[in-house]
Each structure stands twice: as structure tokens, then as C-alpha cells.
Design an enzyme around this catalytic site. Structure first.
Site, PDB file in Angstrom:
ATOM      1  N   SER A  96     -10.210  46.126  13.173  1.00 45.84           N
ATOM      2  CA  SER A  96     -11.577  46.083  12.678  1.00 45.84           C
ATOM      3  C   SER A  96     -12.509  45.555  13.770  1.00 45.84           C
ATOM      4  O   SER A  96     -12.569  46.125  14.860  1.00 45.84           O
ATOM      5  CB  SER A  96     -11.623  45.228  11.407  1.00 45.84           C
TER       6      SER A  96
ATOM      7  N   ASP B 182     -10.202  54.964   5.122  1.00 45.19           N
ATOM      8  CA  ASP B 182     -10.862  53.727   5.523  1.00 45.19           C
ATOM      9  C   ASP B 182     -12.265  54.045   6.050  1.00 45.19           C
ATOM     10  O   ASP B 182     -12.435  54.864   6.956  1.00 45.19           O
ATOM     11  CB  ASP B 182     -10.030  53.031   6.606  1.00 45.19           C
TER      12      ASP B 182
ATOM     13  N   HIS C  36      -8.394  49.244   4.218  1.00 43.16           N
ATOM     14  CA  HIS C  36      -8.752  48.660   5.510  1.00 43.16           C
ATOM     15  C   HIS C  36      -7.752  47.615   5.998  1.00 43.16           C
ATOM     16  O   HIS C  36      -7.774  47.237   7.167  1.00 43.16           O
ATOM     17  CB  HIS C  36     -10.144  48.024   5.401  1.00 43.16           C
TER      18      HIS C  36
END
Length: 450
Positions: A255, A311, A366
Site C-alpha cells: 500500500s 483491490d 487490500h
């Protein structure tokens, strides 16, 4: 897992591969330890380490996914996951925003003693941009720092791991946000030049602020996260080169951590370290424009992006105006204001796993543990989830609720007992003081190689 649980696990594989309905088990005994290893075996890859590290942009290794590369992707993903598992994000803690453990005890505390790496430096970051969710803060006032957050670490492979992989591998692991997707609400979506002498090379303003912000008024960020990382990388590389060893740099993150990994790769590439540089990112957003992509490619850094198609984070920023607009450049001219991904992509699909719920679950989609589960079971785009998957399915539910209910794994099970409170000698429930060794201290963050 119980015998009944193992039977259902295998039954799911068989039914799934036949395209049949997956029945719910009539009964599953409580989970227990069993003799099936949770790790896939580490192969000796020293003869092909350059390919595994991306020297040829992973051509011929992604579809189907070569098992040696698969194991290395999981290894780097687990090292990135360590930045979440060790992060103190308890807003009631005096040490909120720090690492719970000292560098010398990090892997031991997280059960990663067999990872083959030794932590040499912790990295801290701050931001001059108002991004409250990107950098977690304490509700009670931080005992250790009001300005900085632990964002990752530098580590180096030990002798056994170096022999297995064919070189001394220096890694940098960057942490993402502790509350997935919240950063999307705060992302600046404004490109900023990364270098004064080349104003066309631009990256996202908020990511760059976290990477480069510093202040003399702080204890942990008198130097920026970028400067901390680069000083340690240069020190470790120099140390091992003087001993005549081959050295590589591998940068990983999930991320926001994947975005910082790309910025780190850029800094390492322009520093003329003259070593192979590779990025293994998970769920990383777009970071810069086409000029940044072209510049990093010209500098020789290799990037492998692992993404899940469900995602949303890898689609940010630039959901509309992105690399897909390239076909219109003849009309619009060079789109230097447009965000773009770079490097090679390994695309995963939640629906490929019979062990995951397929309902809309943005946090679960995620989660890095979901990513690692899907990598572990991935063979190729045209093959079903692999029987050879080894990682414990329970890990997927550490911080989300993605595993099918039939396997009876509770959601969000990874937590401190009693939410971190302990009973003191007077019978009061309090936050415990940390061991002296685990109290954040920049003076003790470097470890000796001897």
C-alpha cells in the site's frame, strides 16, 4: 487443523477444481497443531538469482509463476507484513506510532527467526502535509515522540541465506497505513517535481512529503526517512563490498509502503550504488507520472507489482487519467500530468481461491495477508488455485474477515491479550511499561555485524 478440517480443506480443492458446489462440513473439530509445514521449502537459487531478482524483467517467470520466484515474493511479502505486526497502533498507548520491539528482537518476537535476515536499522517518518490518517497518532500524547512514526527497517541477509540466494541481499521494508483505504480519502492527487534539475519527473505530493520531511525540532526526524534509509543502505553495501561480496538491494512494501518503496528505489538508483535494485510491491498505488516511470526504467531499477484486481488502492490515484490514456498521446501530446504504474505486474483474483469469501470486502481485498495467500496458491492465469499452497489459511483473517465461515477461523483474531492491559501488583489493569530494550531509541537502532 483437525483431521476433519484437513479433510474439508482437501475436499474444497477437489470440488473446486471440478467446478462443483462446495458443501458445508457437518462438523469440524477445534483446530490443533499438525505436521503439515506452513512454509514452502526454500530452494537454492544462487545460479539464477539475477533472473529471480528481475534482471530480465521476470520474462518467462510470471505466467506460469516459477516456484522459485513465488517463494521469494512470499518471503519479501512476509518481511513487509512484519512492519504491521510489530507496529503499535493502540491510540491509548504512550508508544503509539512506534515499533513494539527492538531491532535485535523483531524477527524473534514475530516468529520469523528462519527468515534469514538481520535488522540493522529502524526508519522513522513524519509529514509536513496534513495527512492525519497516513501517520497514526496517540490520543493520550506520545511518551516517545509527538512527531514521528516507525515506518520500516533495513535488514541484511545472513550467511546461510546469502549462500542460498547467491549474494548478500540488503532489504528495505516500508510500512503501509494501519487502517487500509483511509489514505485514499486524504491523498493529495497533486504531482510535484522530485528533482529541481528535472521538473518533468513528478510524483505524488503526499507520498514525497512522508519520504522527505524532516525537522530539527524532532528527535527521530532530524533527517528524513529517505536520508535514514540511504545512509544505512550505503553503509551496509560498503561494508560487504569491502569484504569482496556481491550485493543486491531489494525494497518491499504494501500500500503506502509500496509507494515509499518506489521512491526509495529512485533515490538508490540515482545515488550510483552500482548494484542490482529490485522492488517487490504489494497493493501499491500509482506514484508518479510517465517521466518518473521512464526515468526509473532508464536507471535500471526493476519493479514487480503484485495486485489483486478487486483491490481499489492500486487504481489510485488517477482512476480515469492514467497509463490507459497513452493511446491518445498523438492527439493530446505527452501527458506529463498523468499518473502511471511502472514495472511488471502479477495480477491476482480473489475468486480464484475456494477458501475466500467473494462478497465485496475492500479491507479484505487490500490486506497483505490476502495477497500472500493468493500468491501461494497461484500457478498461472489459466490454472485453478494450487494444491501446493502451504501458508496457513488462518493468517488471512488476522485483520479482516475473508476466510469462508466453514473453516471456522475467527475474523480479526490477531490482537494483544486484553487489548494490551495487564494487572499490576495492586490488582489494577494498566498499560505495562515496555522492557528497556524495546523502548524506541535512535541511538541504539544500529546493530553491529560482528
Amino acid at each position: 487443523m483437525s483431521i476433519g478440517g484437513q479433510f474439508y480443506y482437501l475436499q474444497v480443492h477437489e470440488k473446486y477444481n471440478q467446478g462443483l458446489h462446495i458443501p458445508k462440513p457437518l462438523h469440524l473439530s477445534p483446530p490443533r497443531d499438525h505436521e503439515i509445514p506452513a512454509d514452502s521449502p526454500k530452494q537454492d537459487i544462487h545460479e539464477r538469482w539475477q533472473e529471480i531478482h528481475g534482471s530480465n524483467h521476470w520474462q518467462g517467470l510470471l505466467n506460469p509463476l516459477h516456484p522459485w520466484l513465488q517463494r521469494e515474493i512470499i518471503k519479501y511479502g512476509e518481511l513487509a507484513q512484519a512492519t504491521y505486526d510489530a507496529f503499535d497502533f493502540d491510540c491509548f498507548s504512550h508508544y503509539c506510532g512506534s515499533c513494539r520491539y527492538s531491532p535485535s528482537r523483531l524477527f524473534q518476537k514475530l516468529g520469523l527467526t528462519r527468515c534469514g535476515y538481520k535488522v540493522t536499522k529502524y526508519l522513522y517518518a513524519m509529514s509536513h502535509v496534513d495527512l492525519p490518517h497516513l501517520l497514526n497518532r496517540s490520543l493520550t500524547g506520545n511518551k516517545w515522540s509527538r512527531d514521528s512514526n516507525w515506518m520500516g527497517y533495513v535488514a541484511v541477509s545472513d550467511d546461510n541465506e546469502s549462500q542460498r540466494i547467491g549474494r548478500r541481499d540488503v532489504i528495505v521494508a516500508w510500512r503501509g497505513t494501519v487502517t487500509p483505504l483511509e489514505w485514499v480519502e486524504n491523498i493529495q492527487e497533486r504531482l510535484e517535481s522530485i528533482e529541481q534539475h528535472d521538473v518533468d519527473v513528478k510524483v505524488e505530493h503526499g507520498f514525497l512529503s512522508i519520504f522527505r520531511s524532516k525537522s530539527e525540532a524532532t528527535r527521530y526526524n532530524k533527517s528524513s526517512a529517505c536520508e535514514q534509509a540511504m545512509r544505512e543502505i550505503e553503509r551496509v553495501v560498503s561494508f560487504h563490498r569491502e569484504r569482496g561480496e556481491g550485493v543486491s538491494l531489494t525494497i518491499t512494501g504494501h500500500s503506502l509502503g509500496g509507494a515509499l518503496a518506489l521512491l526509495n528505489a529512485y533515490e538508490a538508483a540515482i545515488s550510483q550504488l552500482d548494484i542490482p535494485i529490485a522492488v517487490f510491491s504489494f497493493a501499491a498505488p500509482r506514484v508518479g507520472n510517465t517521466a518518473f516511470r521512464d526515468r526509473l526504467k532508464h536507471l535500471g531499477a526493476k519493479t514487480l507489482r503484485v495486485v489483486i484486481k478487486q483491490d481499489v488502492v492500486p487504481k489510485m490515484p488517477g482512476i480515469v487519467f492514467n497509463e490507459g490514456m497513452k493511446k491518445f498521446e498523438e492527439i493530446t501530446g505527452s501527458l506529463q500530468w498523468m499518473y502511471t504504474h511502472l514495472g511488471e505486474e502479477l495480477s491476482l483474483d480473489v475468486s480464484s481461491s475456494p477458501f475466500l469469501k467473494h462478497a465485496w470486502n475492500p479491507i479484505g481485498f487490500h490486506s497483505l495477508e490476502t495477497y500472500l495467500h493468493l500468491v501461494d496458491g497461484y500457478s498461472s492465469q489459466n490454472e485453478p488455485f494450487s494444491h501446493a499452497a502451504k501458508r496457513d489459511i488462518a493468517l488471512v483473517n488476522k485483520a479482516c474477515n475473508m476466510v469462508v465461515d466453514e473453516l471456522r477461523i475467527p475474523p480479526c483474531w490477531h490482537q494483544l491479550a486484553n487489548k494490551g492491559l495487564v494487572q499490576n501488583s495492586y490488582g489494577r489493569w494498566v498499560h505495562p511499561e515496555r522492557d528497556v530494550e524495546d523502548i524506541p531509541c535512535p541511538l541504539g537502532s544500529n546493530l553491529s555485524y560482528t
